[in-house]
Design an enzyme around this catalytic site. Structure first.
Site, short mmCIF file in Angstrom:
data_model
loop_
_atom_site.label_atom_id
_atom_site.label_comp_id
_atom_site.label_asym_id
_atom_site.label_seq_id
_atom_site.Cartn_x
_atom_site.Cartn_y
_atom_site.Cartn_z
N ASN A 1 19.22 44.35 -16.08
CA ASN A 1 19.86 45.59 -15.33
C ASN A 1 20.56 46.26 -16.26
OD1 ASN A 1 21.65 47.06 -13.96
ND2 ASN A 1 23.25 45.38 -13.31
N TRP A 2 19.96 47.44 -16.65
CA TRP A 2 20.34 48.44 -17.85
C TRP A 2 21.42 49.13 -17.49
CZ3 TRP A 2 15.27 50.99 -19.78
CH2 TRP A 2 14.29 49.89 -20.17
N LYS A 3 22.12 49.33 -16.06
CA LYS A 3 23.24 49.76 -15.47
C LYS A 3 23.12 51.37 -15.82
CE LYS A 3 25.87 45.53 -16.36
NZ LYS A 3 27.22 44.96 -16.19
N SER B 1 27.12 37.68 -18.50
CA SER B 1 27.20 37.49 -19.98
C SER B 1 26.08 36.37 -20.44
CB SER B 1 28.62 36.94 -20.35
OG SER B 1 29.46 38.03 -20.26
N HIS C 1 25.55 44.96 -6.13
CA HIS C 1 26.28 44.36 -7.44
C HIS C 1 27.80 44.57 -7.68
CE1 HIS C 1 27.10 44.47 -11.77
NE2 HIS C 1 25.97 43.99 -12.01
N GLU D 1 26.83 36.16 -9.36
CA GLU D 1 27.39 36.84 -10.56
C GLU D 1 28.88 36.68 -10.34
OE1 GLU D 1 24.32 39.53 -12.64
OE2 GLU D 1 25.66 40.69 -11.26
N GLU E 1 29.56 45.82 -9.44
CA GLU E 1 30.21 47.27 -9.83
C GLU E 1 30.20 48.28 -8.86
OE1 GLU E 1 27.93 47.65 -13.19
OE2 GLU E 1 29.11 45.83 -14.10
N GLY F 1 29.81 41.33 -18.14
CA GLY F 1 30.11 42.23 -19.06
C GLY F 1 31.49 41.73 -19.92
#
Ligand code: PEP
Length: 258
Positions: free
Chosen positions: A9-11, A210, A94, A164, A96, A170
């Site tokens: 996941n490159w965000k 992480s 996700h 997650e 976020e 992160g």
């Protein structure tokens, strides 16, 4: 048989040019590994360019989000139909998105349904916050998130779940393999209750939070964990390749858990 899967996941990172460079750095190495599903999830604007670069390889492509309507006056949104043309996977729910864009269980449920309708494989993310974890509510929270995300869905065709824990994303503070394995076992148990034993046995459930080349083995070696959703480390070609290589070597294919 559950084939292990590592998704990057490159965000909101990389320009199109940077995405092309990153894929070019890992394409050959990833393509050589054929017993693990490898999924790259770049930003929307790079999907087409990455798709061209991985054409003919064993690397698969995913988006990071979608809107649940198929078309219309939804300025700035991307529809399932648009994505179905470009990629095979889509990350949904996700943390976020839940945290910064107020995505509720209801919205996530609609997105999962919309993805499945067009044949996209959702990577459905669930996980508890630090506060919930410290209050011993992990099981309760993931159970509620799973059930609300899957409400009214009878067929899980291609769905993948990613556990997650929000406190691990992160932060450099990963869960332990044992903790993650336990919670993923509970998620699988919930799937047995909601659907049946065969569906639970075949569902791929990833750990995310992480994961790096240094700790990947701890997760991959757990019987319930079928791979990883990797954020930060997926932006470094060497790191991502190492995680996929370790997965391939340790547990290329998973056996059914009876
Ligand atoms: C993620 O974005 O899903 C994630 C797990 O991020 P990180 O690996 O950076 O914690």
């Amino acid at each position: 048989m559950r084939v292990s899967l590592i998704a990057g996941n490159w965000k909101m990172n990389t320009t199109v040019a940077e995405a092309v460079t990153l894929v070019s750095e890992m394409r050959l190495g990833l393509d050589e590994i054929d017993n693990v599903d490898k999924v790259l999830c770049p930003p929307f604007i790079s999907l087409a360019a990455v798709r061209e670069l991985i054409k003919g390889s064993s690397i698969k492509l995913g988006a990071q989000n979608l809107y649940f309507e198929e078309q219309g006056a939804y300025t700035g949104e991307i529809s399932p139909l648009m994505l179905a043309d470009l990629c095979q996977f889509v990350i949904i729910g996700h943390s976020e998105r839940r945290q910064y864009f107020n995505e509720t269980g209801k919205i996530i449920n609609k997105k999962v349904q919309a993805a499945l309708r067009v044949g996209l494989k959702p990577i459905l993310c669930i996980g508890e916050s630090l506060k919930e974890n410290e209050a011993g509510k992990t099981g309760e929270v993931v159970t509620e998130q799973l059930r609300s995300s899957l409400a009214g869905i009878n067929e899980l065709d291609g769905l993948i779940v990613a556990y997650e824990p929000v406190w691990a994303i992160g932060t450099g503070r990963a869960a332990t393999g044992k903790q993650a394995n336990e919670t993923i076992g509970l998620i699988r148990h919930n799937i047995t209750e909601l659907y049946d034993k065969e569906i639970a046995r075949d569902l791929r459930i990833l750990y995310g939070g992480s994961v790096t080349s240094a700790n990947a083995a701890e997760f991959i070696s757990q019987p319930e964990i079928d791979g990883a959703l990797v954020g930060g480390a997926s932006l470094k070609a060497k790191e991502f390749l190492s995680i996929v290589t370790q997965t391939s070597a340790m547990r290329g294919h998973f056996s059914h858990i009876d």
